[in-house]
Scaffold this motif. Structure first.
Motif, short mmCIF file in Angstrom:
data_model
loop_
_atom_site.label_atom_id
_atom_site.label_comp_id
_atom_site.label_asym_id
_atom_site.label_seq_id
_atom_site.Cartn_x
_atom_site.Cartn_y
_atom_site.Cartn_z
N PHE A 96 0.56 -1.31 0.51
CA PHE A 96 0.01 0.20 0.04
C PHE A 96 0.82 1.17 0.47
CE2 PHE A 96 -2.49 3.35 2.51
CZ PHE A 96 -3.55 3.38 1.96
N THR A 97 1.87 1.05 0.49
CA THR A 97 2.42 2.60 1.24
C THR A 97 3.94 3.00 0.26
OG1 THR A 97 4.16 1.38 2.57
CG2 THR A 97 2.56 2.29 3.53
N ASN A 98 3.73 1.60 -0.34
CA ASN A 98 5.12 1.82 -1.65
C ASN A 98 4.82 2.39 -3.02
OD1 ASN A 98 7.05 0.27 -0.51
ND2 ASN A 98 6.24 -1.55 -1.31
N GLU A 99 3.28 2.19 -3.25
CA GLU A 99 2.55 3.09 -4.10
C GLU A 99 2.14 4.33 -4.27
OE1 GLU A 99 -1.03 0.36 -3.78
OE2 GLU A 99 0.37 -1.61 -4.97
N GLY A 100 2.46 5.13 -2.89
CA GLY A 100 2.59 6.15 -2.17
C GLY A 100 1.03 7.12 -2.50
N ASN A 101 -0.02 5.51 -1.23
CA ASN A 101 -0.47 5.77 -0.86
C ASN A 101 -1.20 6.46 0.53
OD1 ASN A 101 -2.31 5.01 -3.30
ND2 ASN A 101 -1.77 2.73 -2.70
N ILE A 157 12.66 4.88 6.41
CA ILE A 157 13.46 4.94 5.18
C ILE A 157 13.94 6.84 4.71
CG2 ILE A 157 13.99 4.53 3.02
CD1 ILE A 157 11.30 1.99 3.38
N LYS A 158 15.39 6.91 5.36
CA LYS A 158 15.37 7.97 4.76
C LYS A 158 14.78 8.96 5.83
CE LYS A 158 17.75 7.27 0.60
NZ LYS A 158 18.51 7.85 -1.39
N GLY A 159 13.98 9.18 6.92
CA GLY A 159 13.86 9.73 6.81
C GLY A 159 12.20 10.22 7.27
N HIS A 160 11.41 8.99 6.04
CA HIS A 160 10.52 9.44 5.88
C HIS A 160 10.05 7.69 6.65
CE1 HIS A 160 10.27 12.05 2.43
NE2 HIS A 160 11.91 10.69 2.31
N GLN A 161 8.86 8.35 7.55
CA GLN A 161 7.99 6.95 7.42
C GLN A 161 6.13 6.84 7.30
OE1 GLN A 161 9.56 5.35 11.30
NE2 GLN A 161 8.11 4.18 10.27
N TYR A 162 6.47 5.85 6.74
CA TYR A 162 4.53 5.94 6.10
C TYR A 162 4.00 4.89 6.38
CZ TYR A 162 6.30 8.15 2.16
OH TYR A 162 6.86 9.47 1.46
N MET A 210 0.43 -3.15 11.15
CA MET A 210 0.82 -1.94 11.79
C MET A 210 -0.17 -1.43 10.87
SD MET A 210 3.65 -2.71 12.29
CE MET A 210 5.10 -4.15 13.24
N TYR A 211 0.47 0.10 10.78
CA TYR A 211 -0.80 1.46 10.37
C TYR A 211 0.17 2.35 9.15
CZ TYR A 211 -2.58 -0.03 14.79
OH TYR A 211 -2.72 -0.32 16.45
N ALA A 212 -1.49 2.46 8.43
CA ALA A 212 -1.05 3.51 7.34
C ALA A 212 -2.26 4.58 7.28
CB ALA A 212 -0.73 3.02 6.30
N VAL A 213 -1.55 5.74 6.96
CA VAL A 213 -2.17 6.81 7.43
C VAL A 213 -2.66 7.34 6.08
CG1 VAL A 213 -3.30 9.19 7.88
CG2 VAL A 213 -2.08 8.10 9.12
N ILE A 231 11.33 0.10 -4.60
CA ILE A 231 10.78 0.97 -3.47
C ILE A 231 11.52 2.33 -3.04
CG2 ILE A 231 10.58 -0.20 -1.13
CD1 ILE A 231 10.19 -2.47 -1.43
N MET A 232 12.41 2.53 -3.67
CA MET A 232 13.77 3.35 -2.87
C MET A 232 13.40 4.51 -3.97
SD MET A 232 14.63 2.58 -0.14
CE MET A 232 16.35 4.19 0.16
N LYS A 233 12.73 4.24 -4.95
CA LYS A 233 12.04 5.47 -5.54
C LYS A 233 11.41 6.11 -5.32
CE LYS A 233 12.97 3.47 -10.25
NZ LYS A 233 12.51 2.94 -11.51
#
Length: 489
Positions: free
Chosen positions: A150-155, A182-187, A379-382, A484-486
């Motif tokens: 879900f998060t890898n797709e930018g959602n 990842i690099k300061g990002h937390q999705y 886990m969670y994602a918004v 993914i890292m893109k």
């Protein structure tokens, strides 16, 4: 009343944890689940209040009856009662979740609402809502591999950038979240909103009667606390533990064994990570690098193979994934890899006393014990489509804080370390297990390419041919990681 309320907190955590990550999803309303009624005669001491408070920095708001929407997987016991009970009814899981929600609902004038979807539908539904720009839910609570997709797709929102999300607070697990930062990002984030992470921590349980009365083993707690609990010691100790109880000349599920694991994909990873061999590490640029192909991994593979092919390992093949738990509960496995929640779900019914250990080190030179979690934990994602990002994240922070303030200490301090322990030393062992829990990038994002689960494939097949299986997956894993890292550049 304080004593009664504190017990409510303890048992609510226990019951709410039972199926969220490792229970059988098919058992939607299992009447054999733990008794969650309250005895007014039970006395205990309430956990100390935490000094930290999300309300020190969260804004004062009136959200005018807003419905806070939680998307979650249906068919799992306790979720409806844990997420959005509508009233108190005497059931501890229901009533404690109700009280937790009421604290947030009263403060912010909101309503808590769960939206369950079937396992096979939930990920695509979440994706489709975001793709359509729908503000359909405030938080997606899903299995690790679903969250990765879900998060890898930018959602999802980057929670590290949200004004009212403070990931440094104790209601966010720092060790676990580090593997998803990842690099300061937390999705993807782990929080104590619906507290299942603690209950899904993997440990090594042992039957005291078999270990001490039959096998005459030395004090296992002393060995562990001295930093000397190693895979070689464990393997040596189980020799001779297996017994052909029914005398049929075959080792079956009717006999006794030295070692077993509740789901070998968990047990093998717990042993691998316990021996300090992780799947990935971040380089100086913050990019994940595969580190499985190492001399250490060769030792890990060899030692796990020795453990599982020496005639002392119960595989449970053909007897269902619950077979190992049944054997341990019946006093027929000496060492068992399992998650904390099994203490309440099954082990409290044991006639024999049990103890708990960290999974062993590779050798005594290893500085620390390491632990990991159930591979199917949640886990969670918004979602990025929430119309009012401030509101959704303020409420997520408040729910996470309220869960941490009440349920976590009740479960860990009063239940695991006191109520469900058979001795005074195991509380130190629980602290030891919790001190270094590891979830790395490869643990979260490696499921689809199979790189993370090489060790369980080898363990279940009895093979040591790591080189071949790794070579068959390495290129695909690296390509997947690069893709993914893109999203994080």
């Amino acid at each position: 009343m304080k004593r009664i309320a504190s017990l409510l907190l303890v048992l609510a955590m226990l019951a709410s944890s039972l199926a969220a990550c490792a229970g059988d999803p098919a058992q939607t309303d299992d009447t054999s689940a733990a008794d969650t009624t309250l005895s007014a005669e039970t006395e205990t001491t309430a956990p100390a209040e935490t000094e930290a408070s999300a309300y020190n920095y969260l804004p004062e708001k009136n959200y005018n009856g807003y419905e806070y929407r939680i998307l979650y997987q249906s068919g799992i016991r306790y979720y409806p009662r844990q997420i959005d009970p509508t009233e108190t009814n005497g059931d501890i899981v229901n009533d404690t979740a109700y009280d937790r929600n009421m604290a947030v609902e009263t403060k912010y004038n909101v309503k808590t609402k769960g939206y369950p979807l079937a396992k096979n539908d939930i990920l695509n539904s979440a994706r489709n809502h975001v793709k359509a720009g729908d503000d359909a839910f405030d938080v997606f609570y899903g299995r690790i591999d679903h969250m990765a997709s879900f998060t890898n797709e930018g959602n999802a929102l980057d929670l590290a950038k949200m004004e009212y999300i403070d990931l440094s607070q104790p209601w966010y697990n720092q060790d676990i979240n580090a593997g998803m930062n990842i690099k300061g990002h937390q999705y993807i984030v782990s929080s104590e909103f619906i507290n299942v992470l603690l209950a899904n921590t993997l440990a090594l349980y042992f039957n005291k009667r078999i270990a001490y009365d039959e096998m005459k083993l030395p004090d296992l707690y002393e060995i562990a606390l001295d930093g000397k609990w190693t895979i070689d010691k464990m393997t040596e100790m189980i020799k001779g533990a297996s017994r052909d109880l029914d005398g049929d000349g075959k080792m079956t599920h009717m006999d006794t064994y030295g070692y077993g694991a509740f789901r070998m994909n968990n047990g093998a990873l717990a042993l691998q990570y316990g021996m300090g061999q992780f799947t990935t590490k971040f380089d100086e640029n913050g990019d994940p690098q595969l580190i499985l192909n190492s001399d250490r991994m060769a030792q890990v593979v060899s030692k796990i193979n020795t453990l599982t092919t020496g005639g002392e390992y119960y595989s449970g093949t053909g007897n269902g994934e619950q077979a190992e738990i049944t054997l341990f509960k019946e006093g027929r496995i000496m060492f068992l890899s399992a998650i904390f929640m099994q203490t309440d779900l099954n082990m409290r019914e044991m006639k024999d006393e049990y103890g708990v250990l960290p999974h062993p080190k590779l050798n005594e030179d290893q500085e620390k014990y390491y632990s990991t979690i159930n591979v199917d934990c949640y886990m969670y994602a918004v979602p990025i489509t929430v119309k009012d990002q401030e509101r959704s994240t303020v409420l997520f922070e408040a729910y996470s804080y309220e869960g941490y303030k009440t349920v976590y200490p009740g479960y860990f301090e009063l239940a695991l370390k006191a109520k469900y322990s058979h001795d005074d030393v195991s509380s130190q062992i629980y602290d030891l297990i919790m001190s270094n829990r590891i979830v790395d990038f490869g643990f979260v994002f490696g499921r689809e390419v199979g790189i993370r689960d090489i060790i369980s494939t080898l363990a279940t097949s009895g093979s040591t041919d790591f080189a071949s299986i790794y070579a068959s997956k390495e290129a695909a894993a690296k390509a997947a990681y690069a893709e993914i890292m893109k999203a994080y550049q």
